[in-house]
Design a protein around this motif. Sequence first.
Motif, PDB file in Angstrom:
ATOM      1  N   GLN A   1      -7.831   4.450   5.241  1.00 50.65           N
ATOM      2  CA  GLN A   1      -8.000   3.014   5.026  1.00 50.65           C
ATOM      3  C   GLN A   1      -8.933   2.737   3.853  1.00 50.65           C
ATOM      4  O   GLN A   1      -8.688   1.847   3.042  1.00 50.65           O
ATOM      5  CB  GLN A   1      -8.532   2.350   6.291  1.00 50.65           C
ATOM      6  N   LEU A   2      -9.999   3.497   3.760  1.00 49.88           N
ATOM      7  CA  LEU A   2     -10.946   3.342   2.660  1.00 49.88           C
ATOM      8  C   LEU A   2     -10.268   3.638   1.324  1.00 49.88           C
ATOM      9  O   LEU A   2     -10.426   2.893   0.351  1.00 49.88           O
ATOM     10  CB  LEU A   2     -12.150   4.267   2.863  1.00 49.88           C
ATOM     11  N   SER A   3      -9.497   4.690   1.296  1.00 48.75           N
ATOM     12  CA  SER A   3      -8.783   5.059   0.071  1.00 48.75           C
ATOM     13  C   SER A   3      -7.808   3.961  -0.333  1.00 48.75           C
ATOM     14  O   SER A   3      -7.711   3.599  -1.511  1.00 48.75           O
ATOM     15  CB  SER A   3      -8.039   6.379   0.286  1.00 48.75           C
ATOM     16  N   SER A   4      -7.106   3.414   0.632  1.00 47.75           N
ATOM     17  CA  SER A   4      -6.167   2.323   0.355  1.00 47.75           C
ATOM     18  C   SER A   4      -6.913   1.106  -0.191  1.00 47.75           C
ATOM     19  O   SER A   4      -6.462   0.465  -1.149  1.00 47.75           O
ATOM     20  CB  SER A   4      -5.415   1.956   1.624  1.00 47.75           C
ATOM     21  N   GLY A   5      -8.037   0.784   0.406  1.00 51.95           N
ATOM     22  CA  GLY A   5      -8.840  -0.344  -0.067  1.00 51.95           C
ATOM     23  C   GLY A   5      -9.329  -0.136  -1.491  1.00 51.95           C
ATOM     24  O   GLY A   5      -9.301  -1.060  -2.307  1.00 51.95           O
ATOM     25  N   LEU A   6      -9.754   1.074  -1.800  1.00 52.17           N
ATOM     26  CA  LEU A   6     -10.218   1.373  -3.157  1.00 52.17           C
ATOM     27  C   LEU A   6      -9.076   1.283  -4.160  1.00 52.17           C
ATOM     28  O   LEU A   6      -9.264   0.810  -5.284  1.00 52.17           O
ATOM     29  CB  LEU A   6     -10.864   2.754  -3.208  1.00 52.17           C
ATOM     30  N   ASP A   7      -7.889   1.707  -3.757  1.00 50.41           N
ATOM     31  CA  ASP A   7      -6.722   1.578  -4.636  1.00 50.41           C
ATOM     32  C   ASP A   7      -6.426   0.113  -4.926  1.00 50.41           C
ATOM     33  O   ASP A   7      -6.106  -0.260  -6.060  1.00 50.41           O
ATOM     34  CB  ASP A   7      -5.490   2.243  -4.004  1.00 50.41           C
ATOM     35  N   GLN A   8      -6.532  -0.738  -3.906  1.00 43.23           N
ATOM     36  CA  GLN A   8      -6.298  -2.167  -4.095  1.00 43.23           C
ATOM     37  C   GLN A   8      -7.348  -2.777  -5.016  1.00 43.23           C
ATOM     38  O   GLN A   8      -7.018  -3.593  -5.890  1.00 43.23           O
ATOM     39  CB  GLN A   8      -6.290  -2.883  -2.750  1.00 43.23           C
ATOM     40  N   ILE A   9      -8.585  -2.385  -4.839  1.00 40.65           N
ATOM     41  CA  ILE A   9      -9.658  -2.891  -5.705  1.00 40.65           C
ATOM     42  C   ILE A   9      -9.406  -2.472  -7.143  1.00 40.65           C
ATOM     43  O   ILE A   9      -9.547  -3.264  -8.077  1.00 40.65           O
ATOM     44  CB  ILE A   9     -11.042  -2.398  -5.215  1.00 40.65           C
ATOM     45  N   SER A  10      -9.008  -1.230  -7.335  1.00 42.33           N
ATOM     46  CA  SER A  10      -8.718  -0.732  -8.682  1.00 42.33           C
ATOM     47  C   SER A  10      -7.597  -1.529  -9.331  1.00 42.33           C
ATOM     48  O   SER A  10      -7.675  -1.892 -10.506  1.00 42.33           O
ATOM     49  CB  SER A  10      -8.343   0.749  -8.614  1.00 42.33           C
ATOM     50  N   SER A  11      -6.578  -1.838  -8.557  1.00 42.13           N
ATOM     51  CA  SER A  11      -5.454  -2.618  -9.077  1.00 42.13           C
ATOM     52  C   SER A  11      -5.902  -4.018  -9.493  1.00 42.13           C
ATOM     53  O   SER A  11      -5.513  -4.515 -10.560  1.00 42.13           O
ATOM     54  CB  SER A  11      -4.358  -2.706  -8.014  1.00 42.13           C
ATOM     55  N   VAL A  12      -6.724  -4.643  -8.681  1.00 43.97           N
ATOM     56  CA  VAL A  12      -7.220  -5.986  -8.995  1.00 43.97           C
ATOM     57  C   VAL A  12      -8.103  -5.947 -10.237  1.00 43.97           C
ATOM     58  O   VAL A  12      -8.008  -6.827 -11.109  1.00 43.97           O
ATOM     59  CB  VAL A  12      -7.983  -6.584  -7.793  1.00 43.97           C
ATOM     60  N   VAL A  13      -8.937  -4.933 -10.357  1.00 42.23           N
ATOM     61  CA  VAL A  13      -9.810  -4.814 -11.530  1.00 42.23           C
ATOM     62  C   VAL A  13      -8.968  -4.655 -12.797  1.00 42.23           C
ATOM     63  O   VAL A  13      -9.256  -5.283 -13.823  1.00 42.23           O
ATOM     64  CB  VAL A  13     -10.799  -3.630 -11.361  1.00 42.23           C
ATOM     65  N   GLN A  14      -7.931  -3.826 -12.727  1.00 36.43           N
ATOM     66  CA  GLN A  14      -7.058  -3.650 -13.896  1.00 36.43           C
ATOM     67  C   GLN A  14      -6.375  -4.963 -14.265  1.00 36.43           C
ATOM     68  O   GLN A  14      -6.268  -5.309 -15.448  1.00 36.43           O
ATOM     69  CB  GLN A  14      -6.024  -2.565 -13.622  1.00 36.43           C
ATOM     70  N   SER A  15      -5.922  -5.684 -13.265  1.00 38.21           N
ATOM     71  CA  SER A  15      -5.266  -6.972 -13.511  1.00 38.21           C
ATOM     72  C   SER A  15      -6.254  -7.969 -14.121  1.00 38.21           C
ATOM     73  O   SER A  15      -5.918  -8.677 -15.077  1.00 38.21           O
ATOM     74  CB  SER A  15      -4.706  -7.524 -12.201  1.00 38.21           C
ATOM     75  N   ASN A  16      -7.464  -8.011 -13.585  1.00 40.19           N
ATOM     76  CA  ASN A  16      -8.484  -8.921 -14.116  1.00 40.19           C
ATOM     77  C   ASN A  16      -8.856  -8.562 -15.554  1.00 40.19           C
ATOM     78  O   ASN A  16      -9.095  -9.448 -16.378  1.00 40.19           O
ATOM     79  CB  ASN A  16      -9.735  -8.902 -13.232  1.00 40.19           C
ATOM     80  N   THR A  17      -8.903  -7.278 -15.846  1.00 39.37           N
ATOM     81  CA  THR A  17      -9.217  -6.833 -17.203  1.00 39.37           C
ATOM     82  C   THR A  17      -8.146  -7.298 -18.174  1.00 39.37           C
ATOM     83  O   THR A  17      -8.452  -7.810 -19.259  1.00 39.37           O
ATOM     84  CB  THR A  17      -9.357  -5.297 -17.246  1.00 39.37           C
ATOM     85  N   ALA A  18      -6.892  -7.127 -17.785  1.00 37.96           N
ATOM     86  CA  ALA A  18      -5.794  -7.567 -18.644  1.00 37.96           C
ATOM     87  C   ALA A  18      -5.844  -9.079 -18.856  1.00 37.96           C
ATOM     88  O   ALA A  18      -5.657  -9.565 -19.984  1.00 37.96           O
ATOM     89  CB  ALA A  18      -4.458  -7.155 -18.035  1.00 37.96           C
TER      90      ALA A  18
END
Length: 77
Positions: free
Chosen positions: A28-45
């Motif tokens: 679950q933690l790994s999944s949450g971190l993957d989601q956070i990473s995706s949001v950060v990449q989207s926000n950066t773009a």
Amino acid sequence: MKTKAEGITNIISKISDASEDEARGIVQLSSGLDQISSVVQSNTATAEQSAAASEELSGQANVLQDLVSKFQLKNEE
């Protein structure tokens, strides 16, 4: 002797259950971190696109200001 063996088996079973719970938590933690990473990449773009748009608008505003400065209004006297 049988009671001690049952006690050890019980402890091992509890350790196994706890290990499985921990493994699920890690997933679950790994999944949450993957989601956070995706949001950060989207926000950066999005931030990069906003910065580019702001720069373009600033340039257009400067051009417009230069064009408008060439107009002169008559004094109403």
